[in-house]
Design a protein around this motif. Structure first.
Motif, PDB file in Angstrom:
ATOM      1  N   LEU A   1       0.831  -1.208   0.000  1.00 27.32           N
ATOM      2  CA  LEU A   1       0.000   0.000   0.000  1.00 27.32           C
ATOM      3  C   LEU A   1       0.865   1.256   0.000  1.00 27.32           C
ATOM      4  CD1 LEU A   1      -2.839   1.245   0.130  1.00 27.32           C
ATOM      5  CD2 LEU A   1      -2.631   1.183   2.619  1.00 27.32           C
TER       6      LEU A   1
ATOM      7  N   GLU B   1      -5.512   6.431  -4.749  1.00 24.80           N
ATOM      8  CA  GLU B   1      -5.602   5.613  -3.539  1.00 24.80           C
ATOM      9  C   GLU B   1      -6.370   4.315  -3.777  1.00 24.80           C
ATOM     10  OE1 GLU B   1      -7.320   8.075  -0.542  1.00 24.80           O
ATOM     11  OE2 GLU B   1      -5.487   9.251  -0.279  1.00 24.80           O
TER      12      GLU B   1
ATOM     13  N   ALA C   1      -4.033   1.900  -5.410  1.00 22.70           N
ATOM     14  CA  ALA C   1      -3.046   1.432  -4.438  1.00 22.70           C
ATOM     15  C   ALA C   1      -3.660   0.384  -3.504  1.00 22.70           C
ATOM     16  CB  ALA C   1      -2.505   2.613  -3.636  1.00 22.70           C
TER      17      ALA C   1
ATOM     18  N   MET D   1       2.822   1.592  -3.339  1.00 23.57           N
ATOM     19  CA  MET D   1       1.935   1.996  -4.432  1.00 23.57           C
ATOM     20  C   MET D   1       1.471   3.446  -4.279  1.00 23.57           C
ATOM     21  SD  MET D   1       1.846  -0.320  -6.655  1.00 23.57           S
ATOM     22  CE  MET D   1       0.504   0.251  -7.676  1.00 23.57           C
ATOM     23  N   LEU D   2       1.271   3.912  -3.056  1.00 21.18           N
ATOM     24  CA  LEU D   2       0.883   5.313  -2.852  1.00 21.18           C
ATOM     25  C   LEU D   2       2.000   6.262  -3.282  1.00 21.18           C
ATOM     26  CD1 LEU D   2      -1.037   5.220   0.554  1.00 21.18           C
ATOM     27  CD2 LEU D   2      -1.969   5.775  -1.705  1.00 21.18           C
TER      28      LEU D   2
END
Length: 147
Positions: free
Chosen positions: A103, A113, A116, A106-107
């Protein structure tokens, strides 16, 4: 005094549940245990919805002498604290670390969001697939015993 120390040490190294033998097969005994939450033993648990208990069937593998057991017998099933900690790590700890790590990565890479979060959840699929493929090996290392 020595006897008390022995029992304290035993209680700290083993997790035990009493149960009833459901079935006996060659080398495997299935035991029905009643798993309760910590607050299920509370005096007001009947009035509180936080307490819960569930029946579970536990497979006890590699039982040497099954001739002393019969269906309906009351037995105590135990596992070491190491087994419990390893199960918690595999079932909750590592998936949580994977989810949070993916998470955050990916953010940093994408600004969406939702994408992600979807990537973080998708990252758990290979992990649980690997657990499924290694289930026999894991089962051998995380075994219960009958006392």
């Amino acid at each position: 005094m020595q006897k008390e120390d022995y029992y304290k040490e035993l209680m700290s190294t083993k997790i035990s549940h009493s149960g009833i033998v459901e079935s006996i097969r060659e080398g495997c005994v299935q035991v029905r245990i009643l798993q309760t939450s910590a607050c299920a033993a509370c005096k007001v648990a009947g009035h509180c919805h936080a307490s819960e208990s569930k029946e579970k069937i536990v497979d006890v593998l590699n039982v040497g002498d099954t001739s002393r057991l019969k269906v309906g017998d009351s037995v105590v099933v135990s596992a070491s604290r190491d087994v419990a900690n390893r199960a918690l790590l595999l079932g909750f700890g590592l998936p949580f670390l994977i989810l949070v790590s993916v998470l955050f990565i990916m953010l940093q890479l994408v600004s969406d969001e939702g994408l992600a979060a979807l990537a973080a959840l998708s990252a758990l699929l290979p992990y649980y697939g690997l657990l499924y493929l290694l289930r026999d090996k894991i089962q051998q290392k995380m075994a219960f015993s009958i006392e």
